[in-house]
Every structure is written in structure tokens, then in C-alpha cells.
Write a protein that holds these residues in place. Structure first.
Motif, PDB file in Angstrom:
ATOM      1  N   ASP A  60       0.826  -1.208   0.000  1.00 16.95           N
ATOM      2  CA  ASP A  60       0.000   0.000   0.000  1.00 16.95           C
ATOM      3  C   ASP A  60       0.861   1.259   0.000  1.00 16.95           C
ATOM      4  O   ASP A  60       2.088   1.203   0.111  1.00 16.95           O
ATOM      5  CB  ASP A  60      -1.011  -0.018   1.147  1.00 16.95           C
ATOM      6  CG  ASP A  60      -0.404   0.131   2.532  1.00 16.95           C
ATOM      7  OD1 ASP A  60       0.774   0.532   2.667  1.00 16.95           O
ATOM      8  OD2 ASP A  60      -1.124  -0.140   3.513  1.00 16.95           O
ATOM      9  N   GLY A  61       0.200   2.392  -0.143  1.00 13.86           N
ATOM     10  CA  GLY A  61       0.913   3.655  -0.228  1.00 13.86           C
ATOM     11  C   GLY A  61       1.648   4.040   1.042  1.00 13.86           C
ATOM     12  O   GLY A  61       2.661   4.729   1.000  1.00 13.86           O
ATOM     13  N   VAL A  62       1.147   3.584   2.185  1.00 19.34           N
ATOM     14  CA  VAL A  62       1.811   3.870   3.455  1.00 19.34           C
ATOM     15  C   VAL A  62       3.169   3.181   3.495  1.00 19.34           C
ATOM     16  O   VAL A  62       4.195   3.800   3.793  1.00 19.34           O
ATOM     17  CB  VAL A  62       0.931   3.430   4.650  1.00 19.34           C
ATOM     18  CG1 VAL A  62       1.666   3.624   5.963  1.00 19.34           C
ATOM     19  CG2 VAL A  62      -0.396   4.179   4.646  1.00 19.34           C
ATOM     20  N   GLU A  63       3.175   1.900   3.200  1.00 18.54           N
ATOM     21  CA  GLU A  63       4.424   1.133   3.210  1.00 18.54           C
ATOM     22  C   GLU A  63       5.371   1.633   2.125  1.00 18.54           C
ATOM     23  O   GLU A  63       6.584   1.744   2.336  1.00 18.54           O
ATOM     24  CB  GLU A  63       4.127  -0.360   3.024  1.00 18.54           C
ATOM     25  CG  GLU A  63       5.316  -1.262   3.252  1.00 18.54           C
ATOM     26  CD  GLU A  63       5.852  -1.240   4.679  1.00 18.54           C
ATOM     27  OE1 GLU A  63       7.001  -1.692   4.869  1.00 18.54           O
ATOM     28  OE2 GLU A  63       5.168  -0.777   5.602  1.00 18.54           O
ATOM     29  N   ALA A  88      -6.489   7.191   9.447  1.00 17.80           N
ATOM     30  CA  ALA A  88      -5.419   6.514  10.192  1.00 17.80           C
ATOM     31  C   ALA A  88      -4.244   6.188   9.273  1.00 17.80           C
ATOM     32  O   ALA A  88      -3.083   6.409   9.634  1.00 17.80           O
ATOM     33  CB  ALA A  88      -5.954   5.242  10.857  1.00 17.80           C
ATOM     34  N   LYS A  89      -4.534   5.693   8.074  1.00 20.06           N
ATOM     35  CA  LYS A  89      -3.465   5.381   7.116  1.00 20.06           C
ATOM     36  C   LYS A  89      -2.785   6.660   6.619  1.00 20.06           C
ATOM     37  O   LYS A  89      -1.573   6.695   6.450  1.00 20.06           O
ATOM     38  CB  LYS A  89      -4.005   4.557   5.953  1.00 20.06           C
ATOM     39  CG  LYS A  89      -4.298   3.119   6.325  1.00 20.06           C
ATOM     40  CD  LYS A  89      -4.434   2.278   5.084  1.00 20.06           C
ATOM     41  CE  LYS A  89      -4.381   0.813   5.399  1.00 20.06           C
ATOM     42  NZ  LYS A  89      -3.058   0.316   5.730  1.00 20.06           N
ATOM     43  N   VAL A  90      -3.562   7.697   6.389  1.00 20.56           N
ATOM     44  CA  VAL A  90      -2.999   8.975   5.940  1.00 20.56           C
ATOM     45  C   VAL A  90      -2.038   9.515   6.992  1.00 20.56           C
ATOM     46  O   VAL A  90      -0.910   9.916   6.684  1.00 20.56           O
ATOM     47  CB  VAL A  90      -4.120  10.000   5.639  1.00 20.56           C
ATOM     48  CG1 VAL A  90      -3.559  11.408   5.513  1.00 20.56           C
ATOM     49  CG2 VAL A  90      -4.872   9.606   4.373  1.00 20.56           C
ATOM     50  N   PHE A  91      -2.452   9.494   8.262  1.00 17.42           N
ATOM     51  CA  PHE A  91      -1.578   9.990   9.327  1.00 17.42           C
ATOM     52  C   PHE A  91      -0.337   9.115   9.480  1.00 17.42           C
ATOM     53  O   PHE A  91       0.751   9.619   9.764  1.00 17.42           O
ATOM     54  CB  PHE A  91      -2.331  10.117  10.649  1.00 17.42           C
ATOM     55  CG  PHE A  91      -3.231  11.318  10.696  1.00 17.42           C
ATOM     56  CD1 PHE A  91      -2.725  12.597  10.509  1.00 17.42           C
ATOM     57  CD2 PHE A  91      -4.591  11.171  10.918  1.00 17.42           C
ATOM     58  CE1 PHE A  91      -3.549  13.712  10.540  1.00 17.42           C
ATOM     59  CE2 PHE A  91      -5.424  12.279  10.953  1.00 17.42           C
ATOM     60  CZ  PHE A  91      -4.900  13.552  10.762  1.00 17.42           C
ATOM     61  N   GLU A  92      -0.482   7.808   9.271  1.00 13.72           N
ATOM     62  CA  GLU A  92       0.678   6.921   9.322  1.00 13.72           C
ATOM     63  C   GLU A  92       1.665   7.274   8.207  1.00 13.72           C
ATOM     64  O   GLU A  92       2.875   7.356   8.435  1.00 13.72           O
ATOM     65  CB  GLU A  92       0.215   5.455   9.196  1.00 13.72           C
ATOM     66  CG  GLU A  92       1.327   4.454   9.408  1.00 13.72           C
ATOM     67  CD  GLU A  92       0.856   3.012   9.295  1.00 13.72           C
ATOM     68  OE1 GLU A  92       1.724   2.131   9.391  1.00 13.72           O
ATOM     69  OE2 GLU A  92      -0.352   2.762   9.094  1.00 13.72           O
ATOM     70  N   GLY A  97       6.686  10.656   6.485  1.00 13.31           N
ATOM     71  CA  GLY A  97       7.254  11.749   5.715  1.00 13.31           C
ATOM     72  C   GLY A  97       6.386  12.325   4.612  1.00 13.31           C
ATOM     73  O   GLY A  97       6.794  13.288   3.962  1.00 13.31           O
ATOM     74  N   ALA A  98       5.208  11.745   4.367  1.00 14.21           N
ATOM     75  CA  ALA A  98       4.302  12.356   3.385  1.00 14.21           C
ATOM     76  C   ALA A  98       3.957  13.765   3.862  1.00 14.21           C
ATOM     77  O   ALA A  98       3.805  14.004   5.058  1.00 14.21           O
ATOM     78  CB  ALA A  98       3.033  11.523   3.223  1.00 14.21           C
ATOM     79  N   LEU A  99       3.861  14.703   2.920  1.00 14.09           N
ATOM     80  CA  LEU A  99       3.648  16.103   3.284  1.00 14.09           C
ATOM     81  C   LEU A  99       2.195  16.477   3.509  1.00 14.09           C
ATOM     82  O   LEU A  99       1.890  17.361   4.301  1.00 14.09           O
ATOM     83  CB  LEU A  99       4.220  17.014   2.188  1.00 14.09           C
ATOM     84  CG  LEU A  99       5.721  16.952   1.985  1.00 14.09           C
ATOM     85  CD1 LEU A  99       6.132  17.840   0.820  1.00 14.09           C
ATOM     86  CD2 LEU A  99       6.450  17.350   3.258  1.00 14.09           C
ATOM     87  N   ASP A 100       1.286  15.816   2.786  1.00 13.12           N
ATOM     88  CA  ASP A 100      -0.109  16.226   2.838  1.00 13.12           C
ATOM     89  C   ASP A 100      -0.969  15.113   2.263  1.00 13.12           C
ATOM     90  O   ASP A 100      -0.455  14.096   1.788  1.00 13.12           O
ATOM     91  CB  ASP A 100      -0.297  17.513   2.027  1.00 13.12           C
ATOM     92  CG  ASP A 100      -1.448  18.377   2.527  1.00 13.12           C
ATOM     93  OD1 ASP A 100      -2.327  17.872   3.250  1.00 13.12           O
ATOM     94  OD2 ASP A 100      -1.467  19.566   2.178  1.00 13.12           O
TER      95      ASP A 100
END
Length: 129
Positions: A60-63, A88-92, A97-100
Motif C-alpha cells: 500500500d501507499g503507506v508502506e 489513520a493510514k494517511v496519518f501513518e 514523511g508524506a507532506l499532505d
């Protein structure tokens, strides 16, 4: 500014691609259809910004964000069907290091374009918009 798209949905990729090519200073670097492909492509050709889907097959995008930020860091914006639903995944991802994050845009919506322009300024790749 070179922008990559990581998303497993063809229609979302096309909507994102159309937004990216609206501005002459923005170029599509590459498209990945899952997180593992995004990690691999980013290691070989790191763009200025990745528009990263949250939910994708194989990784997934988080990993993918976690791997990219540790191996070949660049600006990442999470793009998902519902930021609220997948908060929850967005905050993870943002913790890695994701900006937004932003909801997957529909054609004619300039919200993502405005966000890309702001990030371009932030990373020193500003467009004349």
C-alpha cells in the motif's frame, strides 16, 4: 517539476495525469500501479513529487512511503478516495514523511493543482502560476 503517480486505478491515474500536464512546467516522470512498483521506480528515477494512493495491491501507499522516504526521499502527497475514511493510514504515511493528503480529484477540480503549486514553492520548484 517532475511528478510521478502511484495509483492502481486507471481512471484515477488519468485524472491525475490530466491535472499534471495542465501546467507546462510540470512533467509526468512515471506511473506505478502498486506500491512496490513505486518504490522500485523511485529508486531508479526519483521525481520531485509523488502523488501516492493510500490503498494499492502488493504494497500500500503507506508502506511505499516508508520505503521511499528511507531510500530515495522526495515530496509525497497522499491521494485517496476519502481522506476522512482512511485518516489513520494517511496519518501513518505522514508520520513516515508524506507532506499532505487530498481526496482523489474529479476533473475540473483545481484543489490538487493548488496543492502541487504550494509544494513546488516549498521544495524550490515553483511554477509561474
Amino acid at each position: 517539476m517532475r511528478i510521478a503517480i502511484a495509483n492502481d486505478m486507471f481512471m484515477a491515474v488519468e485524472a491525475l495525469r490530466r491535472i499534471v500536464v495542465k501546467i507546462p512546467d510540470y512533467k509526468l516522470a512515471w506511473v506505478a500501479y502498486d506500491g512496490a512498483e513505486a518504490v522500485s521506480k523511485c529508486a531508479a528515477d526519483t521525481p520531485d513529487l509523488i502523488l501516492m494512493d493510500v490503498l494499492m495491491p502488493s504494497m500500500d501507499g503507506v508502506e511505499a512511503t516508508r520505503h521511499i522516504m528511507s531510500q530515495s526521499p522526495c515530496a509525497i502527497v497522499m491521494v485517496t478516495a476519502s481522506v476522512n475514511r482512511y485518516a489513520a493510514k494517511v496519518f501513518e504515511a505522514m508520520d513516515y514523511g508524506a507532506l499532505d493528503a487530498i481526496n482523489t480529484p474529479i476533473l475540473g477540480d483545481d484543489g490538487l493543482l493548488n496543492k502541487i503549486t504550494a509544494i513546488a514553492r516549498l521544495i524550490g520548484k515553483s511554477s509561474h502560476r
